[in-house]
Design a protein around this motif. Structure first.
Motif, short mmCIF file in Angstrom:
data_model
loop_
_atom_site.label_atom_id
_atom_site.label_comp_id
_atom_site.label_asym_id
_atom_site.label_seq_id
_atom_site.Cartn_x
_atom_site.Cartn_y
_atom_site.Cartn_z
N ILE A 4 2.37 -6.02 10.41
CA ILE A 4 1.54 -4.97 9.88
C ILE A 4 2.43 -4.06 9.78
CG2 ILE A 4 -0.32 -3.71 11.01
CD1 ILE A 4 -1.41 -5.93 12.56
N CYS A 5 1.98 -3.03 8.90
CA CYS A 5 2.82 -2.02 8.33
C CYS A 5 2.55 -0.97 9.78
CB CYS A 5 2.32 -1.17 7.18
SG CYS A 5 2.86 0.29 6.53
N GLU A 6 3.59 -0.31 10.19
CA GLU A 6 3.44 0.78 10.99
C GLU A 6 2.83 1.99 10.70
OE1 GLU A 6 7.01 1.77 13.36
OE2 GLU A 6 7.96 2.80 11.33
N VAL A 7 2.88 2.34 9.37
CA VAL A 7 2.17 3.54 9.02
C VAL A 7 0.77 3.21 8.55
CG1 VAL A 7 2.53 5.29 7.37
CG2 VAL A 7 4.63 4.04 8.36
N CYS A 8 0.33 2.33 7.75
CA CYS A 8 -0.90 2.14 7.19
C CYS A 8 -1.72 1.17 7.82
CB CYS A 8 -0.99 2.32 5.71
SG CYS A 8 -0.23 0.73 4.84
N GLY A 9 -0.84 0.20 8.46
CA GLY A 9 -1.80 -0.84 8.96
C GLY A 9 -2.05 -2.10 7.96
N LYS B 255 0.68 -1.16 -0.09
CA LYS B 255 0.21 0.10 -0.16
C LYS B 255 0.96 1.27 0.03
CE LYS B 255 -4.43 1.35 1.77
NZ LYS B 255 -5.49 0.95 2.54
N CYS B 256 1.77 1.42 0.79
CA CYS B 256 2.84 2.49 0.88
C CYS B 256 3.55 2.38 -0.18
CB CYS B 256 3.75 2.47 2.14
SG CYS B 256 2.68 2.46 3.69
N ARG B 257 3.89 1.08 -0.72
CA ARG B 257 4.86 0.84 -1.83
C ARG B 257 6.31 1.23 -1.37
NH1 ARG B 257 2.68 0.57 -7.25
NH2 ARG B 257 0.47 0.57 -7.16
N PRO C 257 9.40 -0.22 1.80
CA PRO C 257 9.67 -1.09 2.90
C PRO C 257 9.22 -0.35 4.25
CG PRO C 257 11.67 -0.94 1.43
CD PRO C 257 10.77 0.31 1.35
N ARG C 258 8.60 -1.08 5.20
CA ARG C 258 8.05 -0.44 6.21
C ARG C 258 8.32 -1.27 7.51
NH1 ARG C 258 7.06 4.79 5.49
NH2 ARG C 258 5.05 5.17 4.13
N ALA C 259 8.48 -0.51 8.76
CA ALA C 259 8.86 -1.49 9.84
C ALA C 259 7.45 -2.00 10.23
CB ALA C 259 9.47 -0.47 11.03
ZN ZN Z 1 1.96 0.69 4.76
#
Ligand code: ZN
Length: 159
Positions: free
Chosen positions: A108-113, A81-83, A85-87
């Motif tokens: 789970i993406c810490e930014v968008c879930g 979703k963020c496109r 790499p996420r923590a």
């Molecule tokens: Zn995300």
């Protein structure tokens, strides 16, 4: 014209492929397919000769293409979703064992879930996910996996 680029869409989702068939369909050497299996491409349990489900193969190739573009740094998974790499949210990662050597990480993406996935060698998890709380679990029975919608479908929608 496309050089040696592999087109995952040549693979039909709803049929199994032998190593030879997959290689022929994609126009690659059988050893390439074997190296993908070594690198974590899921095969049908205990099948001889080895069979790869179409949707597994296609998802693997699409992931491979993505990760070639954007390697995920340690401690991250790729968020579709963020496109980026996420923590993992709250530093929590779940690893489902696919076989004795490979695991499917999810977090789970810490930014968008959004749920994020990353395949990893089990013995490399400590390096890939340093200082994170990784819960390692056995794979659920295959029968159950088939009846549940594939997570890969969700990934495709976002592309
Ligand atoms: Zn995300």
């Amino acid at each position: 014209m496309f050089g040696r680029r592999i087109n995952p869409r040549l693979i039909k989702l709803h049929r199994p492929y032998s190593v030879e068939e997959a290689a022929r369909t994609l126009g690659v050497h059988k050893n390439s397919v074997r190296s993908w299996i070594k690198a974590g491409l899921t095969t049908v349990d205990r099948s001889r000769p080895v069979l790869i489900l179409g949707h597994e193969l296609r998802a693997y190739l699409e992931r491979k293409r993505k990760s070639a573009k954007r390697p995920c740094p340690p401690g991250t998974l790729y968020c579709f979703k963020c496109r980026l790499p996420r923590a993992p949210a709250m530093g929590m990662v779940e690893a489902i064992c696919q076989n004795a050597t490979t695991g499917n990480l999810s977090a789970i993406c810490e930014v968008c879930g959004t749920m994020m996935h990353r395949r990893a060698r089990l013995d490399a998890i400590g390096t890939i996910m340093p200082n994170l709380d990784v819960q390692i679990r056995e794979a659920e029975p295959r029968l159950y996996e088939r009846s549940a919608p594939s997570l890969n479908c969700d990934n495709r929608k976002d592309q």
